[in-house]
Design an enzyme around this catalytic site. Structure first.
Site, mmCIF file in Angstrom:
data_model
loop_
_atom_site.group_PDB
_atom_site.id
_atom_site.type_symbol
_atom_site.label_atom_id
_atom_site.label_comp_id
_atom_site.label_asym_id
_atom_site.label_seq_id
_atom_site.Cartn_x
_atom_site.Cartn_y
_atom_site.Cartn_z
ATOM 1 N N ASP A 51 0.855 -1.202 0.000
ATOM 2 C CA ASP A 51 0.000 0.000 0.000
ATOM 3 C C ASP A 51 0.889 1.251 0.000
ATOM 4 O O ASP A 51 0.650 2.201 -0.753
ATOM 5 C CB ASP A 51 -0.877 0.059 1.260
ATOM 6 C CG ASP A 51 -1.831 -1.111 1.407
ATOM 7 O OD1 ASP A 51 -3.037 -0.907 1.306
ATOM 8 O OD2 ASP A 51 -1.360 -2.245 1.629
ATOM 9 N N GLU A 82 -5.103 7.356 -0.034
ATOM 10 C CA GLU A 82 -5.540 6.704 1.207
ATOM 11 C C GLU A 82 -4.467 6.730 2.283
ATOM 12 O O GLU A 82 -4.780 6.903 3.454
ATOM 13 C CB GLU A 82 -5.928 5.234 0.929
ATOM 14 C CG GLU A 82 -6.284 4.518 2.227
ATOM 15 C CD GLU A 82 -6.672 3.065 2.084
ATOM 16 O OE1 GLU A 82 -6.743 2.558 0.953
ATOM 17 O OE2 GLU A 82 -6.910 2.439 3.139
ATOM 18 N N ASP A 118 -6.486 5.150 -4.382
ATOM 19 C CA ASP A 118 -6.435 3.999 -3.468
ATOM 20 C C ASP A 118 -5.375 3.082 -4.064
ATOM 21 O O ASP A 118 -5.632 2.372 -5.047
ATOM 22 C CB ASP A 118 -7.800 3.311 -3.397
ATOM 23 C CG ASP A 118 -7.813 2.203 -2.355
ATOM 24 O OD1 ASP A 118 -6.730 1.783 -1.902
ATOM 25 O OD2 ASP A 118 -8.921 1.765 -1.996
ATOM 26 N N ASP A 165 -6.618 -1.568 -3.173
ATOM 27 C CA ASP A 165 -7.954 -1.793 -2.623
ATOM 28 C C ASP A 165 -8.105 -3.289 -2.403
ATOM 29 O O ASP A 165 -7.802 -4.092 -3.299
ATOM 30 C CB ASP A 165 -9.004 -1.274 -3.618
ATOM 31 C CG ASP A 165 -10.411 -1.375 -3.066
ATOM 32 O OD1 ASP A 165 -10.632 -0.954 -1.913
ATOM 33 O OD2 ASP A 165 -11.293 -1.876 -3.790
ATOM 34 N N THR A 211 -6.913 -4.633 0.813
ATOM 35 C CA THR A 211 -5.686 -4.967 1.558
ATOM 36 C C THR A 211 -5.877 -6.191 2.444
ATOM 37 O O THR A 211 -4.991 -7.055 2.514
ATOM 38 C CB THR A 211 -5.225 -3.761 2.413
ATOM 39 O OG1 THR A 211 -5.042 -2.651 1.544
ATOM 40 C CG2 THR A 211 -3.920 -4.049 3.134
ATOM 41 N N THR A 217 -19.405 -7.247 0.987
ATOM 42 C CA THR A 217 -18.169 -7.367 1.768
ATOM 43 C C THR A 217 -17.961 -8.780 2.323
ATOM 44 O O THR A 217 -18.925 -9.480 2.630
ATOM 45 C CB THR A 217 -18.201 -6.356 2.935
ATOM 46 O OG1 THR A 217 -16.974 -6.405 3.637
ATOM 47 C CG2 THR A 217 -19.356 -6.601 3.897
ATOM 48 N N LYS A 247 -15.684 -5.499 -6.635
ATOM 49 C CA LYS A 247 -17.134 -5.696 -6.660
ATOM 50 C C LYS A 247 -17.755 -4.981 -7.869
ATOM 51 O O LYS A 247 -18.663 -5.509 -8.507
ATOM 52 C CB LYS A 247 -17.755 -5.217 -5.336
ATOM 53 C CG LYS A 247 -17.522 -6.251 -4.223
ATOM 54 C CD LYS A 247 -18.310 -5.948 -2.981
ATOM 55 C CE LYS A 247 -17.565 -5.209 -1.938
ATOM 56 N NZ LYS A 247 -16.437 -5.925 -1.337
ATOM 57 N N ASP A 270 -12.137 4.809 -2.361
ATOM 58 C CA ASP A 270 -12.638 3.472 -2.717
ATOM 59 C C ASP A 270 -13.684 3.552 -3.821
ATOM 60 O O ASP A 270 -13.826 2.622 -4.611
ATOM 61 C CB ASP A 270 -13.314 2.808 -1.500
ATOM 62 C CG ASP A 270 -12.327 2.455 -0.410
ATOM 63 O OD1 ASP A 270 -11.406 1.680 -0.702
ATOM 64 O OD2 ASP A 270 -12.467 2.968 0.727
HETATM 65 N N1 LIG Z 1 -14.302 -0.436 8.170
HETATM 66 C C1 LIG Z 1 -13.391 -0.196 7.230
HETATM 67 N N2 LIG Z 1 -12.167 0.277 7.561
HETATM 68 C C2 LIG Z 1 -11.251 0.532 6.614
HETATM 69 N N3 LIG Z 1 -11.440 0.340 5.294
HETATM 70 C C3 LIG Z 1 -12.633 -0.119 4.914
HETATM 71 C C4 LIG Z 1 -13.662 -0.416 5.846
HETATM 72 N N4 LIG Z 1 -14.707 -0.878 5.169
HETATM 73 C C5 LIG Z 1 -14.363 -0.867 3.873
HETATM 74 N N5 LIG Z 1 -13.104 -0.400 3.707
HETATM 75 C C6 LIG Z 1 -12.396 -0.188 2.439
HETATM 76 O O1 LIG Z 1 -13.326 -0.400 1.387
HETATM 77 C C7 LIG Z 1 -12.964 -1.569 0.636
HETATM 78 C C8 LIG Z 1 -14.220 -2.340 0.322
HETATM 79 O O2 LIG Z 1 -14.746 -2.886 1.521
HETATM 80 P P1 LIG Z 1 -15.160 -4.410 1.595
HETATM 81 O O3 LIG Z 1 -14.109 -5.255 0.977
HETATM 82 O O4 LIG Z 1 -15.361 -4.660 3.061
HETATM 83 O O5 LIG Z 1 -16.430 -4.464 0.814
HETATM 84 C C9 LIG Z 1 -12.004 -2.325 1.535
HETATM 85 O O6 LIG Z 1 -11.174 -3.134 0.768
HETATM 86 C C10 LIG Z 1 -11.278 -1.196 2.225
HETATM 87 O O7 LIG Z 1 -10.348 -0.599 1.313
HETATM 88 P P2 LIG Z 1 -8.742 -0.860 1.442
HETATM 89 O O8 LIG Z 1 -8.526 -2.319 1.293
HETATM 90 O O9 LIG Z 1 -8.232 -0.044 0.322
HETATM 91 O O10 LIG Z 1 -8.366 -0.327 2.785
HETATM 92 MG MG LIG Z 2 -9.903 0.620 -0.688
HETATM 93 MG MG LIG Z 3 -6.895 0.501 3.575
HETATM 94 MG MG LIG Z 4 -6.426 0.794 -0.045
#
Ligand SMILES: Nc1ncnc2c1ncn2[C@@H]1O[C@H](COP(=O)(O)O)[C@@H](O)[C@H]1OP(=O)(O)O
Ligand SMILES: [Mg+2]
Ligand SMILES: [Mg+2]
Ligand SMILES: [Mg+2]
Length: 306
Positions: free
Chosen positions: A50, A73, A116, A119, A121, A191, A220, A243
Site C-alpha cells: 500500500d 488513502e 487507493d 484496494d 488490503t 463485503t 465488486k 474506494d
Molecule cells: N471499516 C473499514 N475500515 C477501513 N477500510 C474499509 C472499511 N470498510 C471498507 N473499507 C475499504 O473499502 C474496501 C471495500 O470494503 P469491503 O471489501 O469490506 O467491501 C475495503 O477493501 C477497504 O479498502 P482498502 O482495502 O483499500 O483499505
Molecule cells: Mg480501498
Molecule cells: Mg486501507
Molecule cells: Mg487501499
C-alpha cells in the site's frame, strides 16, 4: 498528440500507465514475502505494498500535474522515489480517443485525483489476491468522471499479469468486455470482511438468489461490469472516497449507477469528508431507485446515523 491533448485526457493516460507500474510493485512485495503489516484500526491493515504503490502513484502524477490536487488513502507520502517508480509515459492507446466536449476546457484546479493504491488490503494479506485492485479516480468539481481500475493479479490469456480497465463519462469504457448479468436471478456482491447486523438486515431486504462475499470496492464493481452480480450492497460506513471515485466513474461510464444506500451520489471535491457514511449501493442494468426502495427506510436511516 500527447502534448496537445486536453488535460483530462493526459491525466487519464498518465493514470493508466502509473496504475500498471503500481500493480508491478504490489506483485513484487508479495513475491519478496515480507508484507510489513501495520494496523491502522479495526479490520484496517496497511502493508508495504500500500505504502510503496501510493508513493509511486502520487510522485508520478504530482510531477506531471503539479497543480492538480491529489488525495491518497495512505496520507502524506515521501515523494522522493527512485526513477524506476517515477512513471513518465502516457498510455498512447488511450490518447487515440477524442476528448468528450464537456471536459475539453476543464482546468487543473477543477480536478481532484483520489488514489487507493491497493484496494482489498485485508484480502491481499490473506492470499485472495484476485480481489486486489489499484484505483485512481478523477473528479471534476463534485462529480466522479474518470476512473482506472487495475487488477495486478489478473492473468491475461497470453500469460501476461495485470489488466487495466478505464472509464470516462461521455467517452465510455475500455480494457474489458461488458457482460449482462443473468436474467431471472438477482445476485448481490458484498463485503467479506466488514459486515455487521444492520448491513445484514439490508442484505435480507433483497430477494437475492445468491450473495457473493468478496473484498474491495474495485473488484465488486468489476463483478457488476462482467455480469457476475446485479447489485453491490454495502450498508455500513467504512469505505472512503478513494474506494468509490474510480469504480463510480467506470460503472457510470458503462451506464450503471453508484450511490449511497439512499440513492444519492457522493461529492468528490477536495473538502468532503473522506468516509462514505451512508454506505454504497451500485447496480448495472437495474432500476436503481427501485433497489433503494427495497431497503427498509428505518435501516437506511440507521446506517451512518451519528
Ligand atoms: N471499516 C473499514 N475500515 C477501513 N477500510 C474499509 C472499511 N470498510 C471498507 N473499507 C475499504 O473499502 C474496501 C471495500 O470494503 P469491503 O471489501 O469490506 O467491501 C475495503 O477493501 C477497504 O479498502 P482498502 O482495502 O483499500 O483499505
Ligand atoms: Mg480501498
Ligand atoms: Mg486501507
Ligand atoms: Mg487501499
Amino acid at each position: 498528440m500527447a502534448a496537445t491533448a486536453p488535460v483530462i485526457m493526459r491525466v487519464m493516460a498518465s493514470s493508466i500507465s502509473t496504475a500498471k507500474r503500481a500493480g508491478g510493485i504490489i506483485r513484487d512485495v508479495l513475491k519478496k514475502g515480507d508484507l510489513g503489516i501495520v494496523d491502522k484500526g479495526k479490520n484496517d491493515p496497511q502493508t508495504e505494498a500500500d505504502r510503496s504503490a501510493q508513493r509511486c502513484i502520487i510522485a508520478s502524477l504530482a510531477k506531471k500535474f503539479p497543480t492538480v490536487k491529489i488525495i491518497g488513502e495512505e496520507g502524506g507520502s515521501d515523494l522522493n522515489v527512485c526513477d524506476d517508480w517515477l512513471v513518465n509515459e502516457l498510455d498512447e492507446e488511450f490518447l487515440q480517443h477524442s476528448c468528450p466536449a464537456e471536459w475539453k476546457d476543464v482546468k487543473p484546479e477543477d480536478f481532484v485525483i483520489w488514489v487507493d493504491p491497493l484496494d482489498g488490503t485485508a484480502e491481499y494479506t490473506q492470499g485472495h489476491v484476485e480481489h486486489v485492485t489499484v484505483l485512481i479516480g478523477i473528479a471534476v468539481k463534485d462529480a466522479a468522471v474518470g476512473g482506472i481500475i487495475h487488477q495486478p493479479f489478473y492473468q491475461q490469456p497470453d500469460g501476461e499479469m495485470g489488466r487495466t480497465i478505464w472509464g470516462l463519462k461521455g467517452l465510455g469504457t475500455g480494457g474489458f468486455t461488458a457482460v449482462p448479468a443473468p436474467a431471472g436471478q438477482f445476485i448481490i456482491t458484498t463485503t467479506r470482511s466488514h459486515s455487521n447486523a444492520l448491513h445484514q438486515q439490508a442484505l435480507n431486504a433483497f430477494a437475492s438468489t445468491e450473495v457473493l462475499k468478496v473484498g474491495g470496492a474495485g473488484f465488486k464493481v468489476l463483478q457488476l461490469l462482467e455480469g457476475k452480480a446485479h447489485a453491490y450492497v454495502f450498508a455500513t460506513p467504512g469505505c472512503k472516497k478513494w474506494d468509490t471515485c474510480a469504480p463510480e466513474a467506470v460503472l457510470e461510464a458503462q451506464g450503471g449507477c453508484l450511490t449511497n444506500i439512499n440513492g444519492e451520489h457522493y461529492a468528490y471535491n477536495a473538502d468532503v469528508e473522506h468516509v462514505n457514511r451512508q454506505g454504497v449501493l451500485a447496480s448495472l442494468g437495474q432500476d436503481h431507485a427501485a433497489l433503494v426502495e427495497k431497503i427498509p427506510a428505518e435501516v437506511r436511516a440507521a446506517v451512518g446515523a451519528k
